[in-house]
Design a protein around this motif. Structure first.
Motif, PDB file in Angstrom:
ATOM      1  N   LYS A   1      17.366  75.249  44.461  1.00  0.00           N
ATOM      2  CA  LYS A   1      17.660  76.160  45.567  1.00  0.00           C
ATOM      3  C   LYS A   1      16.755  77.391  45.539  1.00  0.00           C
ATOM      4  N   THR A   2      16.458  77.845  44.329  1.00  0.00           N
ATOM      5  CA  THR A   2      15.552  78.991  44.212  1.00  0.00           C
ATOM      6  C   THR A   2      14.161  78.633  44.709  1.00  0.00           C
ATOM      7  N   ARG A   3      13.688  77.441  44.387  1.00  0.00           N
ATOM      8  CA  ARG A   3      12.372  77.002  44.884  1.00  0.00           C
ATOM      9  C   ARG A   3      12.361  76.988  46.416  1.00  0.00           C
TER      10      ARG A   3
ATOM     11  N   TYR B   1      15.689  93.816  36.006  1.00  0.00           N
ATOM     12  CA  TYR B   1      17.040  94.358  35.798  1.00  0.00           C
ATOM     13  C   TYR B   1      18.093  93.260  35.800  1.00  0.00           C
ATOM     14  N   ARG B   2      17.838  92.214  36.583  1.00  0.00           N
ATOM     15  CA  ARG B   2      18.785  91.101  36.656  1.00  0.00           C
ATOM     16  C   ARG B   2      18.013  89.803  36.787  1.00  0.00           C
ATOM     17  N   SER B   3      18.368  88.819  35.980  1.00  0.00           N
ATOM     18  CA  SER B   3      17.676  87.536  36.016  1.00  0.00           C
ATOM     19  C   SER B   3      18.377  86.570  36.975  1.00  0.00           C
ATOM     20  N   TYR B   4      17.641  85.531  37.368  1.00  0.00           N
ATOM     21  CA  TYR B   4      18.138  84.565  38.344  1.00  0.00           C
ATOM     22  C   TYR B   4      17.709  83.161  37.943  1.00  0.00           C
ATOM     23  N   PRO B   5      18.448  82.123  38.377  1.00  0.00           N
ATOM     24  CA  PRO B   5      18.033  80.742  38.104  1.00  0.00           C
ATOM     25  C   PRO B   5      16.627  80.482  38.634  1.00  0.00           C
ATOM     26  N   GLY B   6      15.809  79.896  37.822  1.00  0.00           N
ATOM     27  CA  GLY B   6      14.441  79.578  38.220  1.00  0.00           C
ATOM     28  C   GLY B   6      13.438  80.671  37.918  1.00  0.00           C
ATOM     29  N   TRP B   7      13.935  81.875  37.718  1.00  0.00           N
ATOM     30  CA  TRP B   7      13.057  83.000  37.437  1.00  0.00           C
ATOM     31  C   TRP B   7      13.200  83.500  35.993  1.00  0.00           C
ATOM     32  N   GLY B   8      13.901  82.761  35.151  1.00  0.00           N
ATOM     33  CA  GLY B   8      14.251  83.251  33.821  1.00  0.00           C
ATOM     34  C   GLY B   8      13.075  83.695  32.966  1.00  0.00           C
ATOM     35  N   ILE B   9      12.019  82.887  32.909  1.00  0.00           N
ATOM     36  CA  ILE B   9      10.870  83.251  32.080  1.00  0.00           C
ATOM     37  C   ILE B   9      10.139  84.442  32.676  1.00  0.00           C
ATOM     38  N   TYR B  10       9.897  84.419  33.981  1.00  0.00           N
ATOM     39  CA  TYR B  10       9.251  85.568  34.630  1.00  0.00           C
ATOM     40  C   TYR B  10      10.091  86.826  34.427  1.00  0.00           C
ATOM     41  N   CYS B  11      11.392  86.733  34.671  1.00  0.00           N
ATOM     42  CA  CYS B  11      12.252  87.899  34.507  1.00  0.00           C
ATOM     43  C   CYS B  11      12.224  88.406  33.069  1.00  0.00           C
ATOM     44  N   SER B  12      12.135  87.501  32.116  1.00  0.00           N
ATOM     45  CA  SER B  12      12.109  87.938  30.714  1.00  0.00           C
ATOM     46  C   SER B  12      10.878  88.784  30.428  1.00  0.00           C
ATOM     47  N   THR B  13       9.756  88.487  31.106  1.00  0.00           N
ATOM     48  CA  THR B  13       8.570  89.340  30.912  1.00  0.00           C
ATOM     49  C   THR B  13       8.820  90.728  31.489  1.00  0.00           C
TER      50      THR B  13
ATOM     51  N   ALA C   1      12.273  80.545  47.773  1.00  0.00           N
ATOM     52  CA  ALA C   1      10.946  81.154  47.589  1.00  0.00           C
ATOM     53  C   ALA C   1       9.974  80.682  48.665  1.00  0.00           C
ATOM     54  N   SER C   2      10.042  79.414  49.016  1.00  0.00           N
ATOM     55  CA  SER C   2       9.159  78.883  50.058  1.00  0.00           C
ATOM     56  C   SER C   2       9.513  79.460  51.421  1.00  0.00           C
ATOM     57  N   GLU C   3      10.795  79.570  51.704  1.00  0.00           N
ATOM     58  CA  GLU C   3      11.231  80.074  53.007  1.00  0.00           C
ATOM     59  C   GLU C   3      10.959  81.571  53.167  1.00  0.00           C
ATOM     60  N   ARG C   4      11.019  82.292  52.062  1.00  0.00           N
ATOM     61  CA  ARG C   4      10.883  83.750  52.121  1.00  0.00           C
ATOM     62  C   ARG C   4       9.429  84.206  52.116  1.00  0.00           C
ATOM     63  N   ASN C   5       8.502  83.313  51.819  1.00  0.00           N
ATOM     64  CA  ASN C   5       7.097  83.697  51.722  1.00  0.00           C
ATOM     65  C   ASN C   5       6.614  84.328  53.027  1.00  0.00           C
ATOM     66  N   TYR C   6       6.103  85.552  52.947  1.00  0.00           N
ATOM     67  CA  TYR C   6       5.629  86.351  54.081  1.00  0.00           C
ATOM     68  C   TYR C   6       6.738  86.705  55.074  1.00  0.00           C
ATOM     69  N   GLN C   7       7.990  86.568  54.635  1.00  0.00           N
ATOM     70  CA  GLN C   7       9.128  87.030  55.436  1.00  0.00           C
ATOM     71  C   GLN C   7       9.902  88.108  54.674  1.00  0.00           C
ATOM     72  N   GLN C   8       9.363  88.557  53.541  1.00  0.00           N
ATOM     73  CA  GLN C   8      10.061  89.543  52.719  1.00  0.00           C
ATOM     74  C   GLN C   8      10.270  90.835  53.513  1.00  0.00           C
ATOM     75  N   GLN C   9      11.356  91.538  53.192  1.00  0.00           N
ATOM     76  CA  GLN C   9      11.693  92.735  53.966  1.00  0.00           C
ATOM     77  C   GLN C   9      10.968  93.991  53.488  1.00  0.00           C
ATOM     78  N   GLY C  10      10.415  93.976  52.292  1.00  0.00           N
ATOM     79  CA  GLY C  10       9.763  95.171  51.766  1.00  0.00           C
ATOM     80  C   GLY C  10       8.366  95.377  52.318  1.00  0.00           C
ATOM     81  N   ASP C  11       8.034  96.637  52.610  1.00  0.00           N
ATOM     82  CA  ASP C  11       6.722  97.002  53.146  1.00  0.00           C
ATOM     83  C   ASP C  11       5.865  97.565  52.011  1.00  0.00           C
ATOM     84  N   PRO C  12       4.807  96.854  51.594  1.00  0.00           N
ATOM     85  CA  PRO C  12       4.007  97.303  50.448  1.00  0.00           C
ATOM     86  C   PRO C  12       3.289  98.627  50.678  1.00  0.00           C
ATOM     87  N   THR C  13       2.986  98.972  51.938  1.00  0.00           N
ATOM     88  CA  THR C  13       2.348 100.260  52.182  1.00  0.00           C
ATOM     89  C   THR C  13       3.312 101.411  51.885  1.00  0.00           C
ATOM     90  N   LYS C  14       4.585 101.190  52.144  1.00  0.00           N
ATOM     91  CA  LYS C  14       5.592 102.214  51.840  1.00  0.00           C
ATOM     92  C   LYS C  14       5.841 102.293  50.335  1.00  0.00           C
TER      93      LYS C  14
END
Length: 276
Positions: free
Chosen positions: A206-208, A138-150, A211-224
């Motif tokens: 900054k995006t890189r 829905y919204r693209s970000y620096p560093g994620w442009g190609i992934y977001c385009s998919t 991404a490194s700092e947020r790894n396994y610290q994300q707030q979303g619960d995949p079971t939910k």
């Protein structure tokens, strides 16, 4: 809730594995697929499960997998196009080969599976297609442009599918997860570009770091997240678009506000291009 047969791509780990577990817990039948079938051993002992090797970029393998699923269970009620991976890097930093790799799976692979599953759904005038997009769809970000385009492509494909399939009794939903606590930011699911240009240190760099700092610290619960998909599949009027996570909701609100403000600012020029 009636028993349904689910076909899930990329079911060996992350969100795909959580969806597969939830599907079985709810008493459904499951076709779990992955590039390497041995990664699906956790599901092998369940009699309601068929595990299959599936590289979604291989059209012949897709046809064989869907044929095996239909032979075993007779029908596919829900297709979850989940297989995919990310690429992190600036637009200029991403090589043509790196772009091709991610598009081949995230977009062309999704289309391969969808095209092969749809004929049996059309024949029965029943079915549900769930396409996994992202907050970046829905919204693209620096560093994620190609992934977001998919994922922008997945959004457009799903919107069209929704309108094309509705008269045939088939529903399509695009799911937009935010940051969920899975292995997506690991090297197993996220490719970082070989090239890194110093001029992009304050944007892509900054995006890189984030991404490194947020790894396994994300707030979303995949079971939910998995439970949310079970809920929409059984809803009387399921959504076309399902954002999941407060971060996605915030990103959508911010983009909508920006687009509305910018459209208002340039409205006179926009309107001036019509024939009078």
């Amino acid at each position: 809730m009636t028993q349904k047969t689910w076909f899930i791509t990329g079911a060996s780990r992350g969100i795909g594995a959580e969806i597969a577990k939830a599907v079985l817990t709810a008493g459904n039948q499951l076709i779990a697929t992955a590039r390497n079938k041995t990664d699906l051993d956790q599901f092998e002992s369940n009699p309601n499960v068929l595990t299959l090797n599936l590289d979604v970029t291989d059209e012949a393998q897709v046809q064989a997998a869907v044929a095996a699923a239909l032979e075993r269970f007779g029908q596919i009620d829900v297709l979850v196009n989940n297989a995919g991976f990310g690429v992190l890097g600036g637009i200029e930093e991403t090589s043509a080969q790196e772009v091709e790799w991610v598009y081949r799976t995230n977009v062309f692979g999704l289309l391969n599976v969808t095209r092969v599953v749809l004929p049996s759904m059309r024949q029965r005038r029943s079915g549900y297609i769930i396409n996994l997009s992202s907050i970046g769809g829905y919204r693209s970000y620096p560093g994620w442009g190609i992934y977001c385009s998919t994922k922008f492509a997945v959004e457009g494909i799903t919107e069209a599918l929704h309108d094309e399939l509705a008269p045939l009794g088939i529903h399509a939903t695009v799911v937009e997860p935010g940051y969920f606590r899975t292995n997506f930011l690991d090297s197993s699911s996220l490719q970082r570009t070989a090239m890194q240009i110093p001029d992009y240190a304050e944007t892509v760099g900054k995006t890189r770091k984030i991404a490194s700092e947020r790894n396994y610290q994300q707030q979303g619960d995949p079971t939910k997240l998995a439970q949310a998909l079970l809920e929409i599949v059984n809803a009387d009027t399921p959504p076309l678009r399902l954002p999941l996570g407060t971060d996605t909701l915030e990103a959508i609100a911010q983009k909508n506000a920006y687009v509305e403000q910018e459209t208002a600012k340039w409205r006179t020029l926009s309107e001036s291009t019509n024939y009078r």
